[in-house]
Every structure is written in structure tokens, then in C-alpha cells.
Design a protein around this motif. Sequence first.
Motif, PDB file in Angstrom:
ATOM      1  N   THR A   1       0.821  -1.213   0.000  1.00  0.00           N
ATOM      2  CA  THR A   1       0.000   0.000   0.000  1.00  0.00           C
ATOM      3  C   THR A   1       0.852   1.259   0.000  1.00  0.00           C
ATOM      4  OG1 THR A   1      -0.157  -0.137   2.415  1.00  0.00           O
ATOM      5  CG2 THR A   1      -1.922  -1.147   1.122  1.00  0.00           C
ATOM      6  N   SER A   2       2.145   1.112   0.284  1.00  0.00           N
ATOM      7  CA  SER A   2       3.097   2.190   0.021  1.00  0.00           C
ATOM      8  C   SER A   2       4.426   1.550  -0.341  1.00  0.00           C
ATOM      9  CB  SER A   2       3.269   3.119   1.229  1.00  0.00           C
ATOM     10  OG  SER A   2       4.003   2.487   2.259  1.00  0.00           O
ATOM     11  N   VAL A   3       5.165   2.186  -1.230  1.00  0.00           N
ATOM     12  CA  VAL A   3       6.454   1.650  -1.668  1.00  0.00           C
ATOM     13  C   VAL A   3       7.490   2.760  -1.615  1.00  0.00           C
ATOM     14  CG1 VAL A   3       7.740   0.468  -3.481  1.00  0.00           C
ATOM     15  CG2 VAL A   3       5.295   0.027  -3.208  1.00  0.00           C
TER      16      VAL A   3
ATOM     17  N   ARG B   1       8.508   8.002  -1.562  1.00  0.00           N
ATOM     18  CA  ARG B   1       7.543   6.978  -1.139  1.00  0.00           C
ATOM     19  C   ARG B   1       6.224   7.245  -1.848  1.00  0.00           C
ATOM     20  NH1 ARG B   1       8.208   5.650   4.363  1.00  0.00           N
ATOM     21  NH2 ARG B   1       8.505   3.425   3.983  1.00  0.00           N
ATOM     22  N   VAL B   2       5.727   6.236  -2.542  1.00  0.00           N
ATOM     23  CA  VAL B   2       4.474   6.318  -3.298  1.00  0.00           C
ATOM     24  C   VAL B   2       3.401   5.572  -2.509  1.00  0.00           C
ATOM     25  CG1 VAL B   2       3.298   5.740  -5.442  1.00  0.00           C
ATOM     26  CG2 VAL B   2       5.695   6.467  -5.487  1.00  0.00           C
ATOM     27  N   TYR B   3       2.227   6.186  -2.384  1.00  0.00           N
ATOM     28  CA  TYR B   3       1.137   5.613  -1.596  1.00  0.00           C
ATOM     29  C   TYR B   3       0.029   5.096  -2.514  1.00  0.00           C
ATOM     30  CZ  TYR B   3       3.480   7.957   2.264  1.00  0.00           C
ATOM     31  OH  TYR B   3       4.422   8.365   3.186  1.00  0.00           O
ATOM     32  N   ASN B   4      -0.517   3.930  -2.136  1.00  0.00           N
ATOM     33  CA  ASN B   4      -1.630   3.302  -2.856  1.00  0.00           C
ATOM     34  C   ASN B   4      -1.364   3.156  -4.355  1.00  0.00           C
ATOM     35  OD1 ASN B   4      -3.325   3.062  -0.506  1.00  0.00           O
ATOM     36  ND2 ASN B   4      -3.667   5.267  -0.650  1.00  0.00           N
TER      37      ASN B   4
ATOM     38  N   ALA C   1      -3.781 -10.744  -0.683  1.00  0.00           N
ATOM     39  CA  ALA C   1      -2.476 -10.554  -0.036  1.00  0.00           C
ATOM     40  C   ALA C   1      -2.559  -9.486   1.047  1.00  0.00           C
ATOM     41  CB  ALA C   1      -1.430 -10.175  -1.078  1.00  0.00           C
ATOM     42  N   TYR C   2      -3.219  -8.385   0.742  1.00  0.00           N
ATOM     43  CA  TYR C   2      -3.370  -7.325   1.746  1.00  0.00           C
ATOM     44  C   TYR C   2      -4.166  -7.840   2.952  1.00  0.00           C
ATOM     45  CZ  TYR C   2      -1.847  -3.923  -1.816  1.00  0.00           C
ATOM     46  OH  TYR C   2      -1.128  -3.206  -2.744  1.00  0.00           O
ATOM     47  N   SER C   3      -5.197  -8.629   2.676  1.00  0.00           N
ATOM     48  CA  SER C   3      -6.014  -9.159   3.763  1.00  0.00           C
ATOM     49  C   SER C   3      -5.198 -10.097   4.653  1.00  0.00           C
ATOM     50  CB  SER C   3      -7.221  -9.903   3.191  1.00  0.00           C
ATOM     51  OG  SER C   3      -7.980 -10.507   4.208  1.00  0.00           O
TER      52      SER C   3
ATOM     53  N   SER D   1      -5.492  -4.447   4.468  1.00  0.00           N
ATOM     54  CA  SER D   1      -6.539  -4.097   3.515  1.00  0.00           C
ATOM     55  C   SER D   1      -7.056  -2.689   3.762  1.00  0.00           C
ATOM     56  CB  SER D   1      -7.701  -5.088   3.618  1.00  0.00           C
ATOM     57  OG  SER D   1      -7.286  -6.384   3.291  1.00  0.00           O
ATOM     58  N   ASN D   2      -7.484  -2.051   2.676  1.00  0.00           N
ATOM     59  CA  ASN D   2      -8.174  -0.756   2.731  1.00  0.00           C
ATOM     60  C   ASN D   2      -7.369   0.281   3.523  1.00  0.00           C
ATOM     61  OD1 ASN D   2     -10.643  -1.978   1.508  1.00  0.00           O
ATOM     62  ND2 ASN D   2     -10.721  -3.049   3.475  1.00  0.00           N
ATOM     63  N   ALA D   3      -6.090   0.380   3.202  1.00  0.00           N
ATOM     64  CA  ALA D   3      -5.188   1.241   3.973  1.00  0.00           C
ATOM     65  C   ALA D   3      -5.485   2.718   3.730  1.00  0.00           C
ATOM     66  CB  ALA D   3      -3.744   0.940   3.616  1.00  0.00           C
ATOM     67  N   GLN D   4      -5.513   3.494   4.824  1.00  0.00           N
ATOM     68  CA  GLN D   4      -5.576   4.951   4.775  1.00  0.00           C
ATOM     69  C   GLN D   4      -4.320   5.506   5.462  1.00  0.00           C
ATOM     70  OE1 GLN D   4      -9.376   6.795   5.948  1.00  0.00           O
ATOM     71  NE2 GLN D   4     -10.206   4.723   6.130  1.00  0.00           N
TER      72      GLN D   4
END
Length: 1010
Positions: free
Chosen positions: A595-597, A763-766, A780-782, A787-790
Motif C-alpha cells: 500500500t506504500s512503496v 515513497r508512493v502511496y496506494n 495478499a493485503y487481507s 486491507s483498505n489502507a488509509q
Amino acid sequence: MKKIINKFLAITMALLTALSVIPFYGVSVSHATKVNNSSNKSADNDVKYFSTKMYNFNKGLFNNATDEGKGKSENNFYFVNENTDSWAQGTGALNRANTFFAYTYNVLVQGIVKNRLTNDGKLQFNYKNAGVFESPEKQISGREVYQNVQFPFVKDANGYYEFNSSKNHVHVDKSKKNGQTLTLESGKQTVGSVSSFFPFNADGNYSPDYHFGMNMSIPFYINENGKDENNNPIKFEFSGDDDVWVFINGKLVLDLGGIHGAIDGSIDFSTGEVKYGFNKTNNVKVIKAGQTTQTDAASTTLQKLGIDMAELAKGENNLQIFYLERGAGESNCKIKFNLQQRDSLEVNKTLGSTTPHTYNNFEFQLLKQNQNGQYEPVGNKAYTLYTANNSIESNNYKTDKNGKFYLKAGQRVNFTSNQIGKYKVVELTGGYEKTWSGRKESIATGNISDNKNAYEIQISENDTKTATRYTVNCINSADVTLNDDTIVLDYGKTVRHNVRTNDNTSSQNASVYGIGSGDLAKNVESATGYSNLDTDVDLHNGKIKIDEDGVVEYTPTRFMNSVDKANYVVSYQVGNGNKQDTRYAYGTVNVLPATSVYYEDDFGTEDNTDSTVAIVWSNGWGTTGGNKDNKEQSSANKNYGWDESYKGDTGYSNGSAHYTDKRMASATFRFTGTEVDVYSRTNGNVGKIIARLKKVEKNSDGKETIKNLLTRSIDNLSVSGDYYQIPTLNFGDLEYGTYEVSIQVVPVVSGEKRGLYYLDGIRVYNPLGNVDANSVAGKAYSEAGESNAQYISVRKDLLDSTKVNDLESSINGSLFIDKSENKVGDRTDDIGTYKDYGPKNEVYVKENQGVAFKIKEYDLDNNKVFIGLKSPQGKDVRVKVTSGEHIQYINLSSAADLYYEITPNEDGNVVIENMTDNLLSITKVRITSKNATTIKNSLISTPELMSYVEKFDSLSVKQDNNKDDSIGKDDIDIENPEDKNGPEDKNDEAVKPVSIWQKIMESIKIWFGK
């Protein structure tokens, strides 16, 4: 084994004696005739069976597997041919035939194995070999394993069980690797000119099938006095060659190791005596493995060997025989005993020969039919569990109240004291094709039921004095399948991951073949198009390769915005005997961004010209700091935004950064996502930048359009110190899409004359936007709880007037900033001052200061919370996180922005405090949700929260006495004022009124007694 000269004499005598009656030609296989003169029929005796694993070895292949290409060694354990393998004479006593010794037949080599089995019943060799008695699922070159073989013994009128190869023989069906019952044939077996124990020779063979083995298990019960019910001594006797090791409950009792003639070993349980013999004498010699001195084989006792008769009398025991024919000469085997047996029901669990192996338990249930014909659980029923290596794991187990028990592949259970009636054995584990069989001794009995998930068997009254054994075998079969793997990257670094660790497959000669892109066909008969081992395959976002161990190495080669998919392939053999066919099985590897890289400044190449791949650098940039050795990130799918390779960063991220002092030098990149941070180094020598954000879109024809969105001017100056990895530039709250960021360096030429700029990483988000819960990324996120990251900027949310409008606008607090208009290390009670000065993208706190906030719409059961923390000076910081009655401490020293999981209380309240005198930076809060939601979380502060802070405070609350709380110059935060002369910032959060920050700091200051 007999030496050559003695064989020659024996054969010569036999030929002279029989010459007048036997034509002079080779006899294939001869048998002594039965009384009824019918030679190839089973013996008409009281035959009982015992569970055995049998092994057939190819000497050359197995020895080569032992050597591993390094040549023969006296430290290796080999199969030999005593008549032709002269090399064996130079490899130590354990491999020499008896012709080397002064005594030809009667020399044992003891110490080849350890005197204890492992906990799971494995024989432990002191000398290297490729795995003589290793588990059947381990494929070893030159070894074939036959599981669950029922080996026959004749029971005589005196209660002795005996197999004597001079009287009877058996034949193993090589086509049946699992679950065969050997027929006891009458007569001594002779193959060619040698006799008499060759179980892998079929009738009609002339050439002996040397080099084989057995692992036989004999369960028994015994009285403490070592005698039977008629007061006769309980005995065990063995005579044969070559290596034989006999264990009782995992302890070595008889050691008849080495290549030798038929030597006797016996155990008398009534006296405890253990002794060795040869030709009805005690003339047995012993040489210790690795030595050359011979001594007489001494008798010993069970007590000296650690066998306690009182312990044996407590329950079921196991006598285990490991037997090897290793020297390629005459082969003899005689086993005789009157160990006490009981009626039993044995349940065996094995896997099919081409079935993926698993170490998981298989769940079973034992039921018994009642008078109404209904089956009921047999609860609390005692049983003995045997390992896959035929040893007792425990004789103290019981079924649970529902009659359930558990078996791993290769294990078996033994139930005794069974009442007469009809029983049902049910396997509750699904996912396999099940093959059942049942026997009463050697006679098939019982029937399959419950859609092949159960087997019914009738236990009848036993009106004889001979114990009866009922056997139920369950074989599970399934195709070779490989489980898919998903690798999630939260850093733009190489990752390595073993894709075979979750493939519960038996080897079946399986080996990794190669890898290819995810769109290649998965053909079970060929692997056309797939690369070889250690060969890169290009995917959309990176390149991937695989090695022989199944470790894939993936290196991202561009900013990631999609899921990369690759297929890896293994090959394996199916079939029996000499006919083997190659088959292929496939697994999928998915590689995707988290969700962020975070991407390093050196991601990509210096001459890169594609801003969608990596940063495009103009002329005038250099690098500083040097790179770390550790370029890899963890493949663990958890805690996004934290990696072992960054926890030691005390300066530049991963040890290096780009820098320039050239006017209008530029750096440009494109990203797909909803937000981006650019990290820099700040000190008294750095200058300004102009940053522009553009939206990149493509129409249906693929034509690209670029729209200007924002322009910002940032002064990166820090007057109080040197700080690393500071997110001085942020573009956030964006719709998901593709954006271009360009940065131009603007030196300050008047006054201070500062012009340096450092770009350390982004850093790139979403990067995937909103993902479907059932997609590869969604799953994978789950799995990771991501999941559903803010992502919420702590500073930004706590300065938002819409979240703090119920608090006063000016409070005498402990907020600190790098400087105000006229003072370095200033404190302020004016919100406007803090709005204009102080950090824009992070919150900085010194010792005994902190932040308190409430997460709006927080759901303890649905949300996970992570906090971004770092030490901008790379010094040790201890952080205290308080939420209700729970206190968590986090120790860190990294300047990298890393995320740590925290757990707010049920109301979403959190207090974060710096416990050390080094500066702490708080960046963002990441909130994830198990379930998809339209709720947008935010950070708020209320008077109720202030009361909450004081309520859970374990310290006494002290009155604020207006003690000066201004921060010193050396631990001041970073100034990031807006450049008043630069282009207009259309999205500057600093224009929002603020009041909450001082309130939080004031409350925390009072809480800690400032």
C-alpha cells in the motif's frame, strides 16, 4: 559373508556330491519341497504377520549419492561386492569384507550407529551415507522403498514366532510400493549358486538381487519377571548377515554391524542376558568402527543397556530390527522369539506413490456399532502410536470423547483389548482420493463405506491362544500440485523468496525446472517456453529468476503500478520399475506493490530517460554516502513499511543520496497512486526547490495529455542541526491516477548563499488504488492485515480546524519549532506562528513531550493501526505508546521512516511520548480495515481526550507552574517555511487555522508534571 575360498570349497563339495544325479547346468531358483511335494506354494503353517518397511538398493547409484562426487572415503558407509570391489579394502573396517580379518566370518564392526534412535524413530549413523533408512518420501538415488509390508512368521506350538530363511522364503512384489502382504513360501531359496534369503528375487531369476534391507517392528507385552504365563523365559534370537541392529523402545540392544557371516545375537528377558555367538560358540570378535584392534564380543545385560523390566511391564513395547544385506555374498536371516502378543486393531496411514507429501495430521475417528445398528464413538480408548520409522512414539495416547485420533503420513496406531463387534474407522480429513483395505491376519476382510471415507471391519471372538491382528490401511492419493505464492514489495529493492516451502509435495524425483511469464501454458507433458535455472525473465515491473532450490529472485526495474505474474515449473517422474515418464507441475508467483512503496534515489540508472521507470536526472547531480551491502528486502507479507535492512540507517536511506548545488538542476519522475513523499537531508547549507505536480492522462487512442496541478516552493533550511530522511515535499489527497513530479533546485544567492539539495528517496502511496477483496492483491493485503489502507499525516490532521473547532484558539503550550521570526529554538503560544513556521510534514517532539489523538470512527475489531516513527538524527530513541491500560515501548535509532503497529483503546485514543533526550519524528498513521468501508478515518482531539489522558495517567497530576519549556538549539525541529517569493501553492495545508497542537502539548506537559 563367506570369503571367496570358503565359497569355492563349499560349492565344489556340493558339486562333487551331486554330480551323478544333477545335470551340470545353472539352476535358476530352487526350493526345498513341502511334504506334499508341491514346491511353489505357501507353507501350511500358523502364520502371523508383522509390519515392515523393505528397501532395495542399487549399489552404484546409492554409493555415488553418498560420495556426492567427492570420491570414496573411509568415513562413508557403502554397499559393496566383497568379491570384486577391491576399493572397499581401503575405506575402513565398516566397508571391508571379512576376508581382511584374521577371523573370516565372526568379526562384528560395532559403533556404526548411535545407541539411541531419534525421538521420531530414525536410526542415526555415525558414518555418512545417502540415507539408508531415511523416510520413504525422501527420494534417494539408488533406493526403492516398500511401505507397510506384512512380513510372515510361523508360530509353533510352544508360542515361538520364527522366520528362518533355511526353511522358508518370501518374494516382494516390486510393483507394489505400499501395502502388500508377503506369502510365506516353503523351502530354502537358492539363486544361482548362493542362498538363502533374497526377497527381491522372483522365481526364475538366476542373478541374485543383492543389497537390500528391512526395518521391522514387533510390538510386544511382557511381565516384569521376563516370563510367559507358563513360566517359560521370554527370548529373542537372531542369526544372519550383514548389518543388524536391534532396538527396544529406541535403545540399542544388539549391535551386529559390519559385513560378516551369519552371527547370532540373543536376548533372554528372564535373566536379562544379551550375548553373541558364532557356529554355536562364543567365538565372536568385535572391532570398533574406525579402529583396527579386535576384542572378544562380551555378553552384557539389559540393565546395563538401559532397559528397565519394570518399565517394559507397564504397557506396549516395540522391538525394532534394522537389517541390511550389504556385502553381496550369501544372505541369511533367522528371527525367532516368543514375545507376548495381544489381539489388536491396527490403523495405517500412508500416501500414494505420486502424492504430494505433507507433515500435517490426518484426522480419524473410531466408531463401534451398538445393539441398534448405530455407530457410536469409542471415546477415551487407549492406543499406541508408531512413527513412520516403525518405532513407538507413545503408548499413553487415548482417543478423545468423540473417538478421534490423529496420524501423520507413515504412522500407525495399535488398539488392543477390543470388544467383539463391528467397528468403523473414519478419516475426517478431506482433499484426497482414499483407498482402503482390511485384513484379519493375511485374509482380506471388511468393506468400504461413507463414500470412501470410512472402513468397516468385524472383530470376532478369539477362541484360540494365538493373538489375532486386524489391520485397516488407508492410502491417500492426490496429484502433484504446487501452491501459489504472492510476494508483496514495500521497497523498491530485490527480494528473494522460496516458493517451494508451501508446496507440500513428496519429491517424486521432482526438481525445479525453470520459470516463465504468467501467460505461458501449463502443459503437464512439456515445459516449452520456460527459462532455465538462474535465467532472468522480464515482466512488466521487474525481472525474475529461480534457482534449483526453488528460490525466486525478483528485482523491480520500474515504479510498480500493477501485479507481475510468473509461473514456475518442476519436473518429476511417474511410473514403476524401469519405465519412467516425466511430468511437469506448475505454481504461480505473484509480485505486487504494498500500500506504500519506498524507492531509493539510486533506483534505476543514471542515464535513465523514462520517468515512468525511475527518476530522470539532469546534468549536475552527484551521489554521496556510498551504498550499503544489504540490497535485499524481506519477503515476509506483514507490517508494510518496516524492513530489517533499514532499521540501522542513521544517515542517508540505504547509505546514499543524490545531491546537487547546480542552479536549476532537475529531477523528474512519474508515479501512479494517491500521494507521494520526497525525502531530503536538511541543514544550514541547503537551499530551496521548486516542485511541480502534473496529472498525466491518456485518451482512448493512447494519446497522452499533461495537466498542471500544483507548484510549490520549499526552503529546506534547518538552522538547528543536521537531519536525515526528512519528507520536505509532499503531494497528497490526490485522486488515484498517474502524476508527474518535477523538482528544480533554486540556490539562495543573497545573504546566506546556500544552494545544496539532497534527494534521498521517494515513497508512493496506494500504487494499486482501491483493490478488489477477491483479487490477488486484495487477498495478499487481507492476509497481512493491510486491507483498505488509509494514510493520515499526524501534523496535518491535528492542524485541521474542522477537527478541533471545539477548543480554544490560543493556549500557552509546549509546542516547539526550529525558529520563529527572530529566535532560534523558539516556543510559541500563537497558532499563526506555528502555522507559518515549523515542520510541514512531520511532528517532532523532544524528551517527555508527545502527541495525543483520537482516531475518529475507529473500530477495534475491524481496524489495525500503524504509526510512522523515526530518529532524524540517527540516535537512540525510546518511545512510549499508551492506550488505556496498555503501555507499549518501541526502541528505534533509524532515520528511516518505518511503521510500527500500535493498538489504540476501544475509543481510538493514543498517546505517544518521547522518553529520551534525542529528537523523535512522527510522520503518518496508517489505518487498515478487515472489511471494505467508505468511512474515512481522521485524527481529532477533544476536551474529553484531555480528560482521558489524565485519567489513565499512572503518575500524579501536577499543576503547571509556567516552567519554561522552550527547547534548546541542539534538539530543535526543522524549519520548513514557505517561500513567500515563490509560485503560489494552491494546496498548502499551512493556510488552515490551528488550535489543537498547543492543547495536546499543554495537556501532556501537565500529565508528565512539567
